[in-house]
Scaffold this motif. Sequence first.
Motif, PDB file in Angstrom:
ATOM      1  N   ARG A   1       0.823  -1.222   0.000  1.00  0.00           N
ATOM      2  CA  ARG A   1       0.000   0.000   0.000  1.00  0.00           C
ATOM      3  C   ARG A   1       0.849   1.261   0.000  1.00  0.00           C
ATOM      4  O   ARG A   1       0.416   2.307  -0.457  1.00  0.00           O
TER       5      ARG A   1
ATOM      6  N   GLY B   1       3.120   0.820  -3.659  1.00  0.00           N
ATOM      7  CA  GLY B   1       2.392   0.391  -4.853  1.00  0.00           C
ATOM      8  C   GLY B   1       3.053  -0.772  -5.574  1.00  0.00           C
ATOM      9  O   GLY B   1       2.609  -1.203  -6.625  1.00  0.00           O
TER      10      GLY B   1
ATOM     11  N   PHE C   1       1.219  -0.123  -8.629  1.00  0.00           N
ATOM     12  CA  PHE C   1      -0.234   0.087  -8.578  1.00  0.00           C
ATOM     13  C   PHE C   1      -0.529   1.439  -7.947  1.00  0.00           C
ATOM     14  O   PHE C   1       0.060   1.804  -6.936  1.00  0.00           O
ATOM     15  N   ARG C   2      -1.432   2.150  -8.568  1.00  0.00           N
ATOM     16  CA  ARG C   2      -1.874   3.423  -7.995  1.00  0.00           C
ATOM     17  C   ARG C   2      -3.396   3.456  -8.015  1.00  0.00           C
ATOM     18  O   ARG C   2      -4.013   2.783  -8.837  1.00  0.00           O
ATOM     19  N   ARG C   3      -3.958   4.226  -7.116  1.00  0.00           N
ATOM     20  CA  ARG C   3      -5.414   4.377  -7.126  1.00  0.00           C
ATOM     21  C   ARG C   3      -5.747   5.798  -7.544  1.00  0.00           C
ATOM     22  O   ARG C   3      -5.221   6.759  -6.979  1.00  0.00           O
ATOM     23  N   CYS C   4      -6.597   5.909  -8.558  1.00  0.00           N
ATOM     24  CA  CYS C   4      -6.911   7.225  -9.129  1.00  0.00           C
ATOM     25  C   CYS C   4      -7.614   8.108  -8.099  1.00  0.00           C
ATOM     26  O   CYS C   4      -8.551   7.685  -7.430  1.00  0.00           O
TER      27      CYS C   4
ATOM     28  N   LYS D   1     -10.344   4.174  -9.457  1.00  0.00           N
ATOM     29  CA  LYS D   1      -9.910   2.946 -10.125  1.00  0.00           C
ATOM     30  C   LYS D   1      -8.419   2.705  -9.886  1.00  0.00           C
ATOM     31  O   LYS D   1      -7.648   3.656  -9.765  1.00  0.00           O
ATOM     32  N   TYR D   2      -8.050   1.423  -9.887  1.00  0.00           N
ATOM     33  CA  TYR D   2      -6.631   1.095  -9.815  1.00  0.00           C
ATOM     34  C   TYR D   2      -6.038   1.143 -11.203  1.00  0.00           C
ATOM     35  O   TYR D   2      -6.672   0.760 -12.173  1.00  0.00           O
TER      36      TYR D   2
ATOM     37  N   CYS E   1      -5.698   8.406 -13.482  1.00  0.00           N
ATOM     38  CA  CYS E   1      -5.606   7.226 -14.337  1.00  0.00           C
ATOM     39  C   CYS E   1      -5.677   7.544 -15.821  1.00  0.00           C
ATOM     40  O   CYS E   1      -5.190   6.775 -16.636  1.00  0.00           O
TER      41      CYS E   1
END
Length: 232
Positions: free
Chosen positions: A47, A50, A110-113, A118-119, A130
């Motif tokens: 987390r 990422g 990985f990133r969360r917008c 959204k991932y 994103c």
Amino acid sequence: MYVAFRIWNNYLLAREPRDRNAACDRFMDKMSSLTGVFHNEAMSFDRETGKPKHFQAGSLYFKGAPSEDTRLDLWFPDNRRTEECVSAYASLYPLITYYLNRLNDWGLCFRRCKVCGKYFLAKSQRYELCSDKCRKAQALQNKREFDERARENNYDLLYKNECQNWRNKINRVKNTAGFPADRLEKKQAAFADFKKEALQRKKAVKTGTASPKEFTDWLYQQSNVIVKLTEY
Ligand SMILES: [Zn+2]
């Protein structure tokens, strides 16, 4: 969608055999292999950074799973090796662990917008949005906030100036020798009333029940009140 189709298709097949109970068990076994990866933490990532979680061949899943569930074939369909193909047979697990490793190789995270939630995959943690669509939405939001702040500063500033105006006039009177004390008190009371009403009106602008213009118009009218009080 592939998983959904496969579950549906297997369900239809499972309805055909005469021994419904045995068919049901076979169906459940197959589907739990296929979807097992979604029941545990295989698809997780750090987390903080990422970074995709590294594949652990010694994990409990790989110790206990039938070999078919962990089988993965990798081949290169052209001689130049510009493309790679990967296939799994009974479970999506090997595909996902394989590509989590590949994502690590490629340095993606990985990133969360920030806008749509959204991932997505990004080259670094700096990326927060994103797509172009979300970038546009964010830009619009920034502009709106900026305008809002500018408008707020404007009427806030006008209010502060007006307060200063009152204070100046009251102070001048205080320094005037022989100015009647009761008239000074009257001015101070009027100033307190002004501030009280101004704060209420400011709150109304903030909550949207009054427009900034209504507030500034009222402020301009108040300038006359103090002028009149001083003239007496
Ligand atoms: Zn987005």
